[in-house]
Design a protein around this motif. Sequence first.
Motif, PDB file in Angstrom:
ATOM      1  N   ASP A 264     -30.704 -28.705  21.369  1.00 31.16           N
ATOM      2  CA  ASP A 264     -30.405 -27.441  22.059  1.00 31.16           C
ATOM      3  C   ASP A 264     -28.916 -27.223  22.314  1.00 31.16           C
ATOM      4  O   ASP A 264     -28.520 -26.158  22.775  1.00 31.16           O
ATOM      5  CB  ASP A 264     -31.152 -27.380  23.397  1.00 31.16           C
ATOM      6  CG  ASP A 264     -32.660 -27.291  23.213  1.00 31.16           C
ATOM      7  OD1 ASP A 264     -33.108 -26.979  22.098  1.00 31.16           O
ATOM      8  OD2 ASP A 264     -33.380 -27.528  24.195  1.00 31.16           O
ATOM      9  N   TYR A 265     -28.088 -28.232  22.029  1.00 30.54           N
ATOM     10  CA  TYR A 265     -26.656 -28.136  22.339  1.00 30.54           C
ATOM     11  C   TYR A 265     -25.779 -28.112  21.089  1.00 30.54           C
ATOM     12  O   TYR A 265     -24.567 -28.165  21.186  1.00 30.54           O
ATOM     13  CB  TYR A 265     -26.245 -29.291  23.263  1.00 30.54           C
ATOM     14  CG  TYR A 265     -26.884 -29.164  24.605  1.00 30.54           C
ATOM     15  CD1 TYR A 265     -26.252 -28.476  25.630  1.00 30.54           C
ATOM     16  CD2 TYR A 265     -28.155 -29.686  24.849  1.00 30.54           C
ATOM     17  CE1 TYR A 265     -26.848 -28.322  26.864  1.00 30.54           C
ATOM     18  CE2 TYR A 265     -28.758 -29.535  26.087  1.00 30.54           C
ATOM     19  CZ  TYR A 265     -28.105 -28.855  27.090  1.00 30.54           C
ATOM     20  OH  TYR A 265     -28.708 -28.699  28.307  1.00 30.54           O
ATOM     21  N   ARG A 266     -26.408 -28.011  19.931  1.00 32.66           N
ATOM     22  CA  ARG A 266     -25.637 -28.034  18.681  1.00 32.66           C
ATOM     23  C   ARG A 266     -24.649 -26.873  18.585  1.00 32.66           C
ATOM     24  O   ARG A 266     -23.501 -27.062  18.204  1.00 32.66           O
ATOM     25  CB  ARG A 266     -26.585 -28.022  17.481  1.00 32.66           C
ATOM     26  CG  ARG A 266     -27.321 -29.328  17.326  1.00 32.66           C
ATOM     27  CD  ARG A 266     -28.262 -29.287  16.162  1.00 32.66           C
ATOM     28  NE  ARG A 266     -28.965 -30.558  16.061  1.00 32.66           N
ATOM     29  CZ  ARG A 266     -29.965 -30.769  15.261  1.00 32.66           C
ATOM     30  NH1 ARG A 266     -30.402 -29.813  14.458  1.00 32.66           N
ATOM     31  NH2 ARG A 266     -30.543 -31.944  15.234  1.00 32.66           N
ATOM     32  N   MET A 267     -25.076 -25.677  18.941  1.00 33.89           N
ATOM     33  CA  MET A 267     -24.201 -24.507  18.860  1.00 33.89           C
ATOM     34  C   MET A 267     -23.013 -24.668  19.807  1.00 33.89           C
ATOM     35  O   MET A 267     -21.864 -24.404  19.435  1.00 33.89           O
ATOM     36  CB  MET A 267     -24.969 -23.224  19.179  1.00 33.89           C
ATOM     37  CG  MET A 267     -24.111 -21.975  19.069  1.00 33.89           C
ATOM     38  SD  MET A 267     -23.494 -21.668  17.408  1.00 33.89           S
ATOM     39  CE  MET A 267     -24.957 -21.011  16.658  1.00 33.89           C
ATOM     40  N   ALA A 268     -23.275 -25.131  21.015  1.00 35.59           N
ATOM     41  CA  ALA A 268     -22.195 -25.330  21.990  1.00 35.59           C
ATOM     42  C   ALA A 268     -21.200 -26.370  21.476  1.00 35.59           C
ATOM     43  O   ALA A 268     -19.984 -26.203  21.622  1.00 35.59           O
ATOM     44  CB  ALA A 268     -22.765 -25.763  23.335  1.00 35.59           C
ATOM     45  N   ALA A 269     -21.695 -27.430  20.844  1.00 31.50           N
ATOM     46  CA  ALA A 269     -20.813 -28.462  20.301  1.00 31.50           C
ATOM     47  C   ALA A 269     -19.958 -27.897  19.168  1.00 31.50           C
ATOM     48  O   ALA A 269     -18.750 -28.161  19.098  1.00 31.50           O
ATOM     49  CB  ALA A 269     -21.629 -29.654  19.810  1.00 31.50           C
ATOM     50  N   ARG A 270     -20.577 -27.095  18.307  1.00 28.26           N
ATOM     51  CA  ARG A 270     -19.823 -26.484  17.203  1.00 28.26           C
ATOM     52  C   ARG A 270     -18.738 -25.548  17.736  1.00 28.26           C
ATOM     53  O   ARG A 270     -17.601 -25.549  17.255  1.00 28.26           O
ATOM     54  CB  ARG A 270     -20.769 -25.727  16.279  1.00 28.26           C
ATOM     55  CG  ARG A 270     -21.566 -26.629  15.369  1.00 28.26           C
ATOM     56  CD  ARG A 270     -22.357 -25.813  14.332  1.00 28.26           C
ATOM     57  NE  ARG A 270     -22.985 -26.702  13.399  1.00 28.26           N
ATOM     58  CZ  ARG A 270     -24.254 -27.107  13.477  1.00 28.26           C
ATOM     59  NH1 ARG A 270     -25.010 -26.656  14.459  1.00 28.26           N
ATOM     60  NH2 ARG A 270     -24.753 -27.938  12.593  1.00 28.26           N
TER      61      ARG A 270
END
Length: 187
Positions: free
Chosen positions: A29-35
């Motif tokens: 669920d945090y992949r977009m935030a990490a990118r």
Amino acid sequence: MRQVNFDSARLWDDYETGELWLMLRVCKDYRMAAREFAEKVKEKAGKIFTAALSLFRQRRSGAANRYMWELCRKIGNRMNKNDVEVYREHILLQNIYKRIEINTDAVEIFRKSWAMHGIGWLCEIEDYAPKEGFVVLRAYYGSSTYNTKQMSRLIDTLVQDCEALELQTRPQAELDAMLSYWEAQAA
């Protein structure tokens, strides 16, 4: 501030450059935030960033919080009090506070600022301090800061009061499920 949850970490020693890299396996669920964060870092090349890494803990579930307020309302209705008054009484019973030695002249200002955190953030004078003109305050934390064990204890004391007043409460199995869901969120 951007939060990115991860469930594993590795170190990579780049022996050619002497740099040490920290790699994090980002939760789905945090992949977009990490990118997005990685892109920001690229845009601000040469700048220094900081990260605070800690074990993720879910403070409480919405269901547990709603149930706590439901119990406060039931007790309040039976005892001709409002739910906030019942809640505050039970916050004091939990004994989760910080002791602060403070100048007597500053007590009211501190009390008002502490209370700005929420309705359960209370202060009471415990005793006179050894230093003349000072007192020791107990600054109680509201339940928004409680972990699973603390919230469970708060709900348990409310349930005990309901039972003493012969008020209906949810079955223990339902309460256990509510709190275990909360604990599972923290894993």
